[in-house]
Each structure stands twice: as C-alpha cells, then as structure tokens.
Design an enzyme around this catalytic site. Structure first.
Site, PDB file in Angstrom:
ATOM      1  N   GLY A 105       0.827  -1.195   0.000  1.00 18.84           N
ATOM      2  CA  GLY A 105       0.000   0.000   0.000  1.00 18.84           C
ATOM      3  C   GLY A 105       0.861   1.245   0.000  1.00 18.84           C
ATOM      4  CB  THR A 106       0.072   4.767   0.793  1.00 22.83           C
ATOM      5  OG1 THR A 106      -0.982   4.788  -0.169  1.00 22.83           O
ATOM      6  CG2 THR A 106       0.811   6.093   0.764  1.00 22.83           C
ATOM      7  CG  PHE A 107       1.329   3.693   5.574  1.00 19.90           C
ATOM      8  CD1 PHE A 107       1.288   2.772   6.595  1.00 19.90           C
ATOM      9  CD2 PHE A 107       0.161   4.355   5.231  1.00 19.90           C
ATOM     10  CE1 PHE A 107       0.106   2.501   7.266  1.00 19.90           C
ATOM     11  CE2 PHE A 107      -1.023   4.089   5.899  1.00 19.90           C
ATOM     12  CZ  PHE A 107      -1.052   3.168   6.915  1.00 19.90           C
ATOM     13  CB  VAL A 129       1.611  -8.020   3.201  1.00 23.45           C
ATOM     14  CG1 VAL A 129       1.455  -9.442   3.731  1.00 23.45           C
ATOM     15  CG2 VAL A 129       0.657  -7.072   3.928  1.00 23.45           C
ATOM     16  CE  LYS A 157      -1.594  -8.456   7.981  1.00 20.83           C
ATOM     17  NZ  LYS A 157      -2.913  -8.156   8.609  1.00 20.83           N
ATOM     18  CG  ASP A 166     -12.441  -3.581   9.759  1.00 21.97           C
ATOM     19  OD1 ASP A 166     -13.372  -3.627   8.946  1.00 21.97           O
ATOM     20  OD2 ASP A 166     -11.339  -3.062   9.513  1.00 21.97           O
TER      21      ASP A 166
END
Length: 541
Positions: free
Chosen positions: A269-271, A274, A292, A399
């Site tokens: 992702g952006t920051f 994985v 991660k 979530d």
C-alpha cells in the site's frame, strides 16, 4: 408494491387463489418492505412453504391474507399443530372458524401463539390449510418456530391490520432461552463480572507461557463485555497504562529479526507492505510466515496502529482464527508482525475478485472454479465459527469483512485482524471529517453514528460479509456517498438481494441488518439456521 418471492413456483390445482403475508406483516417479521406470497394466482411457492419462519418472543400472533379469485368462495379447513409439547406454548387459536369458505375479497385472519411464561423453549408450530376446489383439494403447511421465554408476559399490543410503519422489526430469533433472566441480573452483576473477568485474565496470563495468554482491551483495541446481548461499558485505561501494557505484550511477542527471512512482496500500500517469508525457531526449524510491516516513511501513528491492531488476536487459538505469531522490533527499523502461513492461503477479498475474473497483483492465471451456494454457505459458517470464538473470549472484532479474512485451497475461511487493512484496501475506508478512517459501509448504524460497538454490531458486519461472498466482493452501497450512508440506513434502505442469492440466505442477511441491535440474531442462532440450510442444499446435490 415490491413482492418478495422465492425461486420455485409450481402449478397446483387451487385454481385462482392467493395466500400471502401483507407488507406490514413481512416488515414486522423480517424487516423487509414486501409482500410474501405462498400461493399466487393458483401457483404454490414451494420454497416459501419449506422456510421455517422464526417468531420472536415479543410477537404473539401471526397474520395471513387470502382471497379466492373465482366467482365463488372456496371451502377450507384450518388447524394448528404444536410439533412437540414442551409446556411453553398454549394451544394456538384462530380468530376465524376452523371450517368455512375463502372469501372472494382479500381478508386477513389471525393465529394467536400465546406462551405460558413457565418454560423457555423454541416451539415448532405447523399451521395447516386445506382448500378444496370441488374435484380435488390441496394442503398448505406454514411452518413457524415460536420463541417463548420464562417469566416474560405476553405483549398487550395486537396488530391485526397493521399499517406500514418504519420501525425496527421483531425478527429472527430476537430472544434466546435465558435472555430474560440474564438481562434482569445484568445491572446487579456487572461490577462483579468485570472484577472476575480481570482476575481470570491475570490468572490465565500467569499460568500460560508467552505464546498462550489472553489479551486485554489495551492491546487488542476491542472492548470486553460481560453480557452477550447487553455489553457493559468499561472505562478506558489511562494512556500511560495503555502504553505500559502494550510494551509488556510486545516484550512477550518479541522474536529475533535474524530468524526472519523475507522472500517476496505479497501486497503493498502507500505505507504498508506484506511479505512472504520464513521464520526459523531456536531449533532451526523453518516455517512459512506472512510478514506485515510499514515503509520507511510511515509515521509513528501508523507504526502504533500496526502494533495495536496486529496484536488484537494474539493468544487466541482456534482453527477459524489467524492470530499473530510474533513481533520483531529493532532500533531504527520498522517492526515486523509475523503470521503463520501456507502456500495455498489467500486474502478472501482478493480470492473473490479472482473468482470474478479480476486480475490481482499481475496474476493472469485462470480464475478459481466458480463458487456454488453450498460453498458460500459453508464459508459463511466458517467465518461465523471464528467470530463466535472471538466473542466467547470477550473480543469484539469491529471490522469483520472479506478483506480481513483468509481462505485456503479447500475454501476454509479464517478471521484475521485488520492491521494495514486501511492502507491495503483504501476504497473500503472513509473519513467523515473526524480524522478517522472507518469501514463506513460495513458498520452497523449505531456504530456508524454513535461509535457504539457490541456483538450485534459484529453480526451486522457479518451480514455484509455474507453479501460479499454472494457478490464475489462487489462494493456494498457502491452508489451511495459515504456521507449519506447513515441517512440511507436510517431511512430503512439496505443492500439489495444479489441475483444468484437464494431468498433463504438473503433473509439471514436482512435479519443481521435490523435497525435495533436487540432485533438482530445471535451467532448461535445464525449457526443453527445456516447449518440447516446447508444440509437442505446438500440433499439435492
């Protein structure tokens, strides 16, 4: 007027006859704005007749509407049978005679199901209607499961011809056998339960080693609760206590970085990133792991979120739960969170997208075999089992979604934490001006508007997960702006029924999305229904 119909309509000898539930009755029982036809223009809806409709303890009567479409009334006989006498239900009665004629104008008749109040039980009731056309007759059997509670008076309000009103429906097993007693003593026992739970957690932490402790709310970022249906609020720990407890947990989780080898990037992702990799224990035995971590430019807030959300499920051991294996933290480097992993495991959302033919991460191989309804129901049961275990350990996930689940090559599903989910699936999270990215379209109404989380809020999200399974990870409420979702739900709108979704399965989803948390089914009740539905599906294969 929208009609609620099932998949199979078979012709019969009834001629011109309608037997159905009005929109007000369907709303009262199922929370849907629709009419449910058992017989329409002389055709029997077999699926509807085979569906056992639960009747909550708060509903003491049922309403049916019928009409003979011929020029003359049709003779009928009517009776109700309690399948097993448990002493929980008085003999059902009707507000019409047991023999007579079906009128040529629409008429609503009532069945009273009065509980005795002396026994808590689920009572199976069959209402049988025999209609004669002269040369032949046809029998219709309406199946109901009445919930009776002990020492709960019968509701005094009766709705014979209820107009439509946008109130929360009393739906699908809205009471459990002992719920009344639990609720009566919850206020008195809350303080004692909280103290006992803390004592048990301390004792269990002392007895178990560093790989089998029960996490508390400071690490798992989820509120504990003492009553399944009515969670008790617990004061949040002070910031210094939270930091101290997190440091203690990380110390118990810590593994040496030199034992971890990164092989390839699985997601990015952006920051957040994985990786696939391996971990060698003290005896040099290697195992596959998923790692991660965050990029070098990640802020301290993002690092803290990774650690807090990653250890949410630490110490929980269940075949349907994927919990963190360890944490590696070294100075001047980003932390590593390690998870046990197998080559055939995939992120559930990515797997569903692949089933739809969407290329993931440059993977241009053939899509997986198509999912059948049996597959979908079984996968939903796996997620349900995992969530039931989390609730039994006093963990609210907050979530539940396909992006936070894992599936293996045998379609076995496991629930995982939501660490890095906001970064890896940014389209699923939105900020409503409160500087907090949340899964808006998966949240229950009270969680969205008041940030009130409970087991019932997880049940709502589980219903959205089932919708994701049937649509192969389509975006829920794709046409609704995130800022309008709360008003959309408050007005009674819900996700639409997927084209390939059986009515029985969609009814389960609709039960999960009831307006009031108390009207939503409990996880054991969902397990019973989905298992019975799965058994019915496998009989025809």
């Amino acid at each position: 007027m929208r009609l609620l119909t099932f998949l199979v309509l078979l012709p019969c000898c009834l001629g011109h006859l309608n037997v159905y539930l009005s929109s007000a009755e369907v709303w009262r029982l199922l929370g849907l704005t629709a009419e449910l036809y058992y017989v329409r223009e002389g055709q029997i809806n077999v699926y509807a007749l085979n569906f056992v409709v639960p009747v909550p303890a708060t509903i003491g009567e049922l309403h049916f509407t019928w009409q003979s479409l011929t020029r003359r009334p049709l003779p009928y006989t009517l009776h109700a049978k309690v399948m097993k006498d448990s002493g929980a239900l008085h003999t059902p009665t009707f507000n019409i005679s047991n023999e007579g004629f079906v009128p040529t104008e629409p008429q609503t008749w009532r069945v009273d199901l009065p509980c005795t109040g002396t026994v808590a039980a689920e009572v199976d009731v069959t209402i049988s209607l025999n209609v004669s056309t002269g040369s032949s007759s046809t029998a219709l059997h309406f199946q109901r499961k009445k919930i009776c509670l002990k020492d709960v008076p019968r509701p005094a309000v009766r709705v014979d011809n209820a107009p439509y009103a946008p109130t929360s429906a009393d739906i699908f097993y809205a009471g459990a056998g002992c719920a009344g007693a639990v609720l009566l003593i919850a206020a008195i026992a809350a303080a004692a339960c909280r103290a006992r739970a803390r004592k048990l957690r301390r004792a269990r932490s002392d007895e178990q080693d560093a790989h089998a402790f029960l996490p508390d709310s400071s690490c798992k970022s989820a509120a504990s609760y003492t009553s399944y249906r009515r969670p008790t609020s617990i004061p949040a720990p002070a910031p210094e206590d939270r930091a101290r407890d997190l440091q203690q947990r990380i110390a118990e989780l810590t593994i040496q970085r030199c034992r971890v080898r990164l092989r390839s990037v699985a997601m990015e992702g952006t920051f957040g990133r994985v990786y696939r990799g391996t971990y060698a224990d003290e005896e040099a035995r290697e195992q596959e792991v998923l790692v991660k971590t965050v990029a070098e430019h990640a802020s301290q807030v993002q690092v803290s979120l990774l650690l807090q959300e990653g250890c949410m499920l630490y110490g929980l051991h269940h075949e349907r739960v994927l919990s963190v294996l360890g944490v590696s933290i070294e100075d001047q480097t980003a932390p590593f969170l390690l998870y046990p992993w197998n080559a055939g495991w995939k992120n559930l959302k990515q797997f569903l997208l692949m089933c739809r033919g969407v290329s993931i991460g440059g993977n241009s191989g053939p899509p997986p075999p198509p999912l059948t309804t049996q597959h979908v129901v079984r996968m939903a049961l796996h997620a349900l089992d995992g969530l039931s275990y989390l609730h039994s350990q006093h963990v609210l996930h907050k979530d539940i979604a396909a992006r936070n689940c894992i599936v293996d090559e045998n379609l076995r599903v496991m629930i995982a934490d939501n660490a890095l989910a906001r970064d890896l699936f940014p389209a699923d999270y939105h900020c409503l001006g409160d500087n907090e990215n949340r899964p808006i379209k998966w949240l229950a109404l009270e969680a969205l508007t008041k940030k009130q989380f409970s087991p019932s809020a997880d049940v709502w999200a589980l219903g959205v997960l089932m919708w994701e399974l049937t649509t192969l990870a389509h975006q829920p409420y794709a046409e609704v702006d995130p800022f309008e979702v709360a008003a959309y739900l408050r007005d009674g709108y819900r996700l639409q029924q997927p084209a390939n979704c059986p009515d029985e399965l969609f009814a389960v989803m609709a039960y999960c999305w009831a307006m009031s948390p108390d009207d939503r089914p409990t996880l054991p009740q969902l397990q019973i229904f989905l298992r019975e539905f799965h058994t019915q599906l496998t009989r025809f294969v």
